[in-house]
Write an enzyme that holds these catalytic residues in place. Structure first.
Site, short mmCIF file in Angstrom:
data_model
loop_
_atom_site.label_atom_id
_atom_site.label_comp_id
_atom_site.label_asym_id
_atom_site.label_seq_id
_atom_site.Cartn_x
_atom_site.Cartn_y
_atom_site.Cartn_z
N VAL A 106 135.50 -20.29 31.77
CA VAL A 106 134.86 -19.08 31.24
C VAL A 106 134.04 -18.46 32.37
O VAL A 106 133.25 -19.15 33.02
CB VAL A 106 133.94 -19.39 30.04
CG1 VAL A 106 133.30 -18.11 29.52
CG2 VAL A 106 134.72 -20.08 28.93
N ASP A 131 137.17 -24.83 14.11
CA ASP A 131 136.55 -25.46 15.28
C ASP A 131 135.07 -25.09 15.39
O ASP A 131 134.56 -24.84 16.48
CB ASP A 131 137.30 -25.05 16.55
CG ASP A 131 136.98 -25.97 17.74
OD1 ASP A 131 136.66 -27.14 17.49
OD2 ASP A 131 137.08 -25.52 18.89
#
Length: 400
Positions: free
Chosen positions: A34, A151
Site C-alpha cells: 500500500v 474480512d
C-alpha cells in the site's frame, strides 16, 4: 472488461496510472503493498495487487477471474457513500499490477492507533469508535443487495483524525480477502498468519462460507481489541487458533468491568442464529454511550459557551450534543466539525484502566475535581479584576 460483480447502473472509474504519483510504502500484506500518493489534487492510498501481473499477461480462466474479483469488489466500493465507509476513487490497471485508489486516512489502521501507546484513547472515544463501525456495517448489511464484508478486523478499519482531534473510523478492504483467496487457492490464505484467522467465525472455518452473522462475530473480536488494545490470541499460532476456535470454542478472555462486555460476548456466540444483528448492536452500543456521557456530565467544569457552528467543541462535546438519540443520519461528523451549539462544559472522560480501578483511584492519580476547577477559575478572574482587566475564562487543557 466487464467485472462479474459490477452492478447495473454503476460504473467503476478507471484511473490513468500516469496521473498517480506514489510517495512511500505505508503497508504490506499477502496481496502486495500500500502506497501513499497523490492523484490530481487529492491525497490517496494506492493498494497494489502485485500478483495481478500474472493475471494481466496470462490467459487462463482462473487468472481472468482474479482480475474480475478485484475489479468487481472495487466497483462495489466505488459507489458506496457513507461517512464510515472508505471512499474509493477508482481502479488502475498497469503492466505490473492492479491498483485500487482510495482516500488516505491520516492515522492509518485502527490496529496502528491501538498499538500507539502515546495516543490517549478515553473509554468514551473507544465506545464511540465502536458505534461508528457498527453503523458502517449496518449500512452495508441494510442495502437492497446486502454486502457481506467477510474480512472485518482492526487492520481493515482506517482512522481519519480531524482538526479537533476526533478519530473517525472508515471501513474498507473487503475485496482483498476473497481476491487473495482466489489467487492462493482457497482457505490456505485464511489460515496463513494470525491476521485474518483471529476474526474467523467457527462456521467460516468449518464451511468456508461467510454471512452477516460471521461479520457480527468479527465485530465482537474487534470490540475486544477496543477494550484491551491488545493483539488477539498473541500467544498462539494461526494453526492453533483455527483448530481451537473450530473445535474448542476458543474466545479471548473477557475484560473485567468492560462496559460493552455483554454486547461483545453476544456477538461471538457459537451459534450464528444467536448473534445480534447490527441493528441491535447499534442500538445497544448507542444506549451505553448515552449513559456513559450522562454519567460523566455529573462531573463537569463550567466554561464559556462555544459559538454556534464553530466546530471547536472537540470530540467529547460533540458526543454530548448527540446524546439522547438512538439513531444518527449518515452525514453525522462526516466533516469532523460541529453544526449545532456546543455544550458550555467539558465532559470528563476516563481511560478503561481508570474505569476498572474505580473513580477513587482516578482521583488518587491526580485528576482535578470540579470544585478545584471552579476555585482556580475564580482565582484567575479575581486576579484579572485587580489588574483592571475584564475577566475572561479559558478552557484548561485536557489531561493526558
Amino acid at each position: 472488461m466487464q467485472a462479474r460483480h459490477l452492478w447495473k447502473g454503476h460504473n467503476l472509474n478507471v484511473v490513468n496510472p500516469k496521473e498517480i504519483v506514489l510517495h512511500k510504502i505505508i503497508g504490506e500484506g499477502s496481496f502486495g503493498r500500500v502506497w501513499s500518493g497523490m492523484w490530481r489534487s487529492s491525497q490517496v492510498a494506492v493498494k497494489e495487487f502485485v500478483f495481478a501481473q500474472a493475471a494481466v499477461t496470462g490467459g487462463s480462466l482462473q487468472r481472468n477471474e482474479l482480475i474480475e474479483e478485484i475489479v468487481g469488489e472495487a466497483a462495489v466500493m466505488s459507489f458506496l457513500r457513507h461517512p464510515r465507509i472508505l471512499h474509493l476513487y477508482g481502479c488502475s490497471l498497469t503492466s505490473q499490477a492492479i491498483w485500487i485508489v482510495s482516500e488516505l486516512c491520516s492515522r492509518g489502521s485502527l490496529r496502528q492507533v491501538l498499538d500507539d501507546r502515546s495516543q490517549h484513547l478515553p473509554l468514551v472515544m473507544r465506545l464511540r469508535i465502536a458505534v461508528d463501525i457498527a453503523e458502517g456495517m449496518l449500512y452495508l448489511h441494510s442495502r437492497e443487495q446486502p454486502i457481506i464484508h467477510r474480512d472485518l478486523k482492526s487492520h481493515n478499519v482506517f482512522i481519519q483524525e480531524t482538526a479537533t482531534g476526533e478519530l473517525l473510523p472508515k471501513i474498507g478492504d473487503w475485496g482483498s480477502a476473497r481476491a487473495v483467496m482466489l489467487h492462493t487457492g482457497g482457505m490456505r490464505t485464511m489460515t496463513h498468519g494470525v491476521g485474518t484467522a483471529c476474526w474467523l467465525a467457527p462456521e467460516v472455518i468449518r464451511h468456508a462460507k461467510g454471512s452477516w452473522q460471521s461479520d457480527v462475530y468479527a465485530f465482537g473480536i474487534l470490540l475486544w481489541e477496543l477494550a484491551t488494545r491488545e493483539e488477539v490470541h498473541s500467544n498462539l499460532s494461526a494453526a492453533q487458533i483455527i483448530a481451537r476456535v473450530a473445535n474448542e470454542g476458543l474466545r479471548p478472555k473477557v475484560p473485567c468491568n468492560c462496559p460493552w462486555r455483554e454486547v461483545m460476548v453476544s456477538c461471538w456466540h457459537e451459534e450464528p442464529q444467536a448473534r445480534p444483528s447490527f441493528t441491535e448492536v447499534v442500538r445497544r452500543l448507542t444506549a451505553l454511550l448515552e449513559r456513559r456521557v450522562a454519567t460523566q456530565s455529573s462531573s463537569i467544569s463550567p466554561l464559556r459557551p462555544q459559538r454556534r457552528g464553530s466546530g471547536s467543541g472537540g470530540a467529547y462535546s460533540s458526543l454530548a450534543q448527540r446524546s439522547g438519540t438512538t439513531s444518527r443520519s449518515s452525514g453525522d461528523r462526516s466533516s469532523g466539525s460541529g453544526t449545532s451549539e456546543a455544550l458550555p462544559y467539558r465532559v470528563r472522560t476516563h481511560s478503561l484502566e481508570e474505569h476498572d480501578a474505580g473513580d477513587a483511584t482516578g482521583r488518587a492519580s491526580g485528576q482535578e475535581s470540579p470544585v478545584a476547577d471552579l476555585r482556580e477559575l475564580a482565582q484567575r478572574a479575581k486576579s484579572r479584576r485587580h489588574r483592571g482587566k475584564r475577566p475572561r475564562y479559558r478552557e484548561d487543557k485536557e489531561q493526558s
